[in-house]
Structure formats: C-alpha cells, structure tokens
Design an enzyme around this catalytic site. Structure first.
Site, PDB file in Angstrom:
ATOM      1  CE1 TYR A  50      -3.530   2.706   0.719  1.00 26.04           C
ATOM      2  CE2 TYR A  50      -2.054   3.414   2.484  1.00 26.04           C
ATOM      3  CZ  TYR A  50      -3.153   3.640   1.666  1.00 26.04           C
ATOM      4  OH  TYR A  50      -3.864   4.810   1.790  1.00 26.04           O
ATOM      5  CG  HIS A  80      -4.391  14.582   0.745  1.00 33.08           C
ATOM      6  ND1 HIS A  80      -4.373  14.026  -0.514  1.00 33.08           N
ATOM      7  CD2 HIS A  80      -5.256  13.826   1.473  1.00 33.08           C
ATOM      8  CE1 HIS A  80      -5.179  12.969  -0.544  1.00 33.08           C
ATOM      9  NE2 HIS A  80      -5.723  12.830   0.652  1.00 33.08           N
ATOM     10  CG  ASN A 192      -0.899   7.161   6.421  1.00 28.13           C
ATOM     11  OD1 ASN A 192      -0.935   5.991   6.084  1.00 28.13           O
ATOM     12  ND2 ASN A 192      -1.938   7.937   6.265  1.00 28.13           N
ATOM     13  NE  ARG A 291     -16.761  24.270  53.232  1.00 33.82           N
ATOM     14  CZ  ARG A 291     -17.695  23.311  53.261  1.00 33.82           C
ATOM     15  NH1 ARG A 291     -17.345  22.052  53.329  1.00 33.82           N
ATOM     16  NH2 ARG A 291     -18.960  23.647  53.219  1.00 33.82           N
TER      17      ARG A 291
END
Length: 505
Positions: A50, A80, A192, A291
């Site tokens: 891939y 991108h 990635n 408190r």
C-alpha cells in the site's frame, strides 16, 4: 543540544520547542533509517504494498506503474495540502515537526535520511511551515495538516520565517537548504500519522501545567483574603482520600501558605470554647470554591499527568501505515495512524481545564459580590460607589469566556463522521480535539488573569499586602508592576493582555 537516539521525553520537547535547544540526530538513528529504507526498497519489488505501488485510501485497488510511483507521492502531498482556517501557532508546528521527526527516526517507516536531515534543519533554523487548523479528521492521522509539512519539505508551499509569511523556495535559497529526495513512500510516510495532534497536545499539556499552577496560587490568595481556616488543606483531612492529585494539590497549597499571617487555625477560634453566639458572625466553613480546591483541582492534576504519559507514548511510537519491520523482514498493514488515543486525552484535558476555569470564575464572583464575602466593596471598587465601577466590566468578559469553554468542552472523540468514500468509516477527530483544547486553555488564562487582577485589588482594599504569604506577595508585586492600584475607571483591555502574557510566559 538534544540528540535524538531512541526515546524523547516531554521534558526534551520542552527544551527544544519552548527553550530553543538545538536538535542533533545520532548516527544510530541515521543507520536505522537507512536500513529501513534499503530494506523497503528491496522488499517492495514484485509485491503489492500500500502506498508504494498502489493508490491511496479507497483507490488502493489500483496498481501504480513503476514509472509513476514517485509522481504518486508528489500527487498525494499536493492534493491534500487543502487546509483552511487560522494558521497553527509556530510553537505548535515546531512541536509537530519534532513529533514527526522522532516517529520516522524509529526506522519503521522506510523513508530516506534526507527527510530526517531537513526536518532537523527546519527546527534548528526556526522555519515554520504554514499549517492550518482545519482539515484533519485524525483517522489516517493528520493527513491534511501533515501534507502542508510535506509540501514544505519538497520545497513548495509557504513558511513563517523571521516573523514573515514567505514562499518556501525563497527561504530555502536564503538558508541554502535542499528539498527532500522522494524515492519510495516519503509522501505517505510523512502524512500518515498523529504528529500534529500530538504536537499540539504537548503544547497543551505544557500550558495546562502553567494554568494549574496559577489556579493554585489564586486559590491560596483568596483563602488568605478571607482569612480562612486551614484545616481543609491539611494532610490529616486530604490524606484520608486516596487520590494523588488531591493530596498533592493540598500539599502545594500548604507550601504556598506556610508563612501567611492571614490563614487561621480552627483550634484558635471555633475550638477554643469561648464562642457563645446563637448565630455565628463568622463563617464556620467557607464556600465550596474556597474549601474544596484540592477535591476540584486534584482531578485536574491527575488528568494532566495521565494525558502527558499518553502523549509521551505516542511520540515514541510508530504511527503510520504500513509499518516496516527490518527485524522480521516484513511489512505490516494496519491502522497505527488512528488518533483515538490523542483525541480521548484531549477531550479529557479540555474538560478539566474548563472545570478549572469554572472554579476561577466562581472565586472571582465571590470576590466581586460583597453580599457573599462581606468584607470587600462591591466589584472590589476602590473608588466611589455608584460613580466608579471597579472590576464590574471585566466580570462580563470572564463569564462570557467561561461559557464559551463550557460549550467547547463537548466531546470530539465521539463525533466521528465517515468520509473518504466510507473507507474512513470511523474517525478520531483528534486534530480538532487538540486545537479546541488549546482554545479552552487560552480561555483559562484569560479568566485567571481577571481573577488575579481582582485579587491584587482586594489585597490593597484590605491592606493585607504585608500579611500575605511570600508566595502571594511575589505575585502581588509582579502584577502591581504591570497594573498600578486603581480607583478611577480606566480602559482595561491593555492591562488584561499584559497580565495574561505574564501568566503565559
């Protein structure tokens, strides 16, 4: 100088990102990276891997011809680089580059060493790629934001350089830098991963620690102003509850107040047997915002520590896909780029930062409401009541800012929206979570700024500056150097900004 070898701590990040220590890469890292690259180059022949010889995402079913494989990487980076919104701050981008550099240095990504060298130079020469807030869904990591980093590494896009936004090519020519070599999967390996959300996350944790410290100081000062009894901070009480954060917050407050002349011992007053009133003039117990500070800020401290550990694990992890393993001589496909760990931790961090902000806003309201505190003029107004306004105007700002943080604290972790032709059918939204958390933390600084100015005014109103603890006095003096005691009304926003800068820096 910090040398990258195998493991970077968050303290190393602080030294490099905030204190500008230079980065050096060890020979061990370079050898590991070269070994990974050479293995992948040889292993990928005649195999389907891939992002090497396939398309990306849902297009992974298409084989890429040998002669097109390098262009594929450039296509991925350019297509991108599509972010929008505000640019990320230089410190967040620097942190993201360091996170990516460290991840790729593990030798599980198959990149060539030119990538390591150039990222190191960007850090050391303070060249900040233009990366936008919007674009990442945090599933295949920070694809869009990291594409903008990769775009700069191939010599394109824009950077911030010496305070100016300039073309990368011009800056590389000035600095005599050469773009990376793209050889196998440099585009995919750079994009990635979770490095932007993680880098922003590290900045967030660093700032959250500062916010917590200021919230503790403010809480101590208010306890002094009202001359509270100290047993709600005591080890005897807080150690009966077995949470580290609560015990540590109480201890830090005791340490801050050790030389205060204002906090009181219950045994000297209510336990001395001399109180005969039917209705007690003084409060037997303070309001919760005074408190219950250890019980409220304790979970904040514990959460910061947990988030820091997850971030440290992430920056020292391989978080891209596929993973190259030289040891087993194999390449493994999976989803290490998924950002759920960071998304969840950022959601947790912004929740506790919002709760801290709510505590500060309630403490502020206590000081400003004379019917509650019964010792200060309304709005800590040191001028003429009715004619002057004191801190009335800035309370609106604190309330508004707190409300914004409450809304922003809705979870991103569970806001998955499928996209990418449903290939990314469940996503983390980790980058959004990190960016929004940064906004919530900045809001906390703003509310604490207004609270601190009010505290200093209150100390003057009561004439307590020589009775407060040395810790509170130090803060008092430093704030008074920025904003003088005021009775007449004045424009407040420049002072708020100056005190906010003081708190942050």
């Amino acid at each position: 100088m910090k040398v990258i070898k195998e493991y970077l701590s968050l303290n190393d990040f602080v030294a490099i990102v905030f204190n500008n220590s230079e980065v050096e890469v060890s020979e061990e890292v370079l050898n590991r990276v070269d070994e990974s690259f050479n293995f992948l180059k040889d292993f990928s022949k005649n195999k389907v891997i891939y992002g090497v010889n396939t398309g990306f995402g849902p297009m992974a079913q298409y084989r890429i011809r040998n002669e097109d494989q390098l262009q594929l990487q450039y296509n991925l980076i350019r297509s991108h680089s599509s972010g929008t919104g505000k640019p990320l701050s230089p410190v967040c981008v620097k942190s993201a580059i360091l996170a990516r550099l460290n991840t790729l240095s593990l030798g599980n990504s198959g990149v060539n060493s030119s990538v390591i060298h150039l990222m190191k130079e960007l850090i050391n020469r303070d060249i900040t790629p233009l990366i936008f807030e919007h674009g990442g869904v945090g599933a295949s990591g920070d694809l869009v934001q990291l594409a903008h980093l990769a775009l700069v590494l191939i010599g394109e896009g824009e950077v911030f350089y010496k305070g100016e936004r300039r073309n990368t090519k011009e800056v590389f020519e000035i600095e005599k830098l050469t773009p990376i070599r793209v050889e196998i999967r440099e585009g995919l390996a750079l994009m990635n991963g979770t490095s932007v959300m993680t880098g922003i996350g590290i900045v967030n944790v660093h700032n959250a620690e500062k916010v917590l410290d200021w919230a503790l100081k403010c809480s101590c000062a208010i306890n002094e102003i009202v001359q509270a009894y100290d047993d709600h901070l005591g080890a005897e009480l807080n150690n009966t509850k077995l949470h580290f954060g609560q015990q540590e917050v109480a201890k830090r407050m005791r340490d801050n107040l050790t030389d205060s002349k204002l906090v009181r011992k219950r045994e000297d007053h209510l336990y001395n047997g001399e109180n005969n009133e039917e209705v007690f003039k003084e409060k037997v117990q303070e309001y919760y915002s005074l408190r219950c500070v250890p019980q409220i800020l304790g979970p904040v401290l514990d959460t910061i520590n947990t988030v820091a550990k997850v971030l440290e694990n992430e920056i020292n992890s391989a978080n891209d896909n596929p993973i190259v393993c030289v040891k087993t001589q194999h390449v493994y496909h999976g989803g290490n780029f998924h950002g759920d760990y960071i998304s969840l931790e950022m959601d947790k961090l912004k929740l506790v930062m919002t709760k801290l902000t709510m505590l500060a806003e309630r403490q502020l309201n206590y000081l400003l409401n004379s019917k509650l505190n019964e010792i200060l003029p309304p709005f800590v107004n040191l001028g003429t009541l009715g004619f002057n306004f004191g801190m009335q105007g800035v309370q609106f700002t604190a309330t508004s800012t707190t409300a914004e943080s409450q809304t922003l604290s809705n979870s991103m972790y569970v806001h998955s929206i499928p996209n990418n032709n449903d290939n990314q059918d469940i996503v983390s939204m980790g980058t959004n979570a990190a960016v929004i958390t940064g906004k919530v933390i900045e809001n906390a600084f703003e509310v604490l700024t207004i609270e601190l100015i009010t505290i200093v005014q209150a100390i003057d109103a009561l004439g307590f500056k020589d009775q407060v603890s040395s810790s509170t006095r130090k803060v008092y003096d430093e704030v008074r150097a920025i904003i003088p005691e005021f009775k007449e009304d004045q424009v407040m926003y420049p002072f708020i900004q100056k005190v906010k800068d003081y708190l942050m820096n």
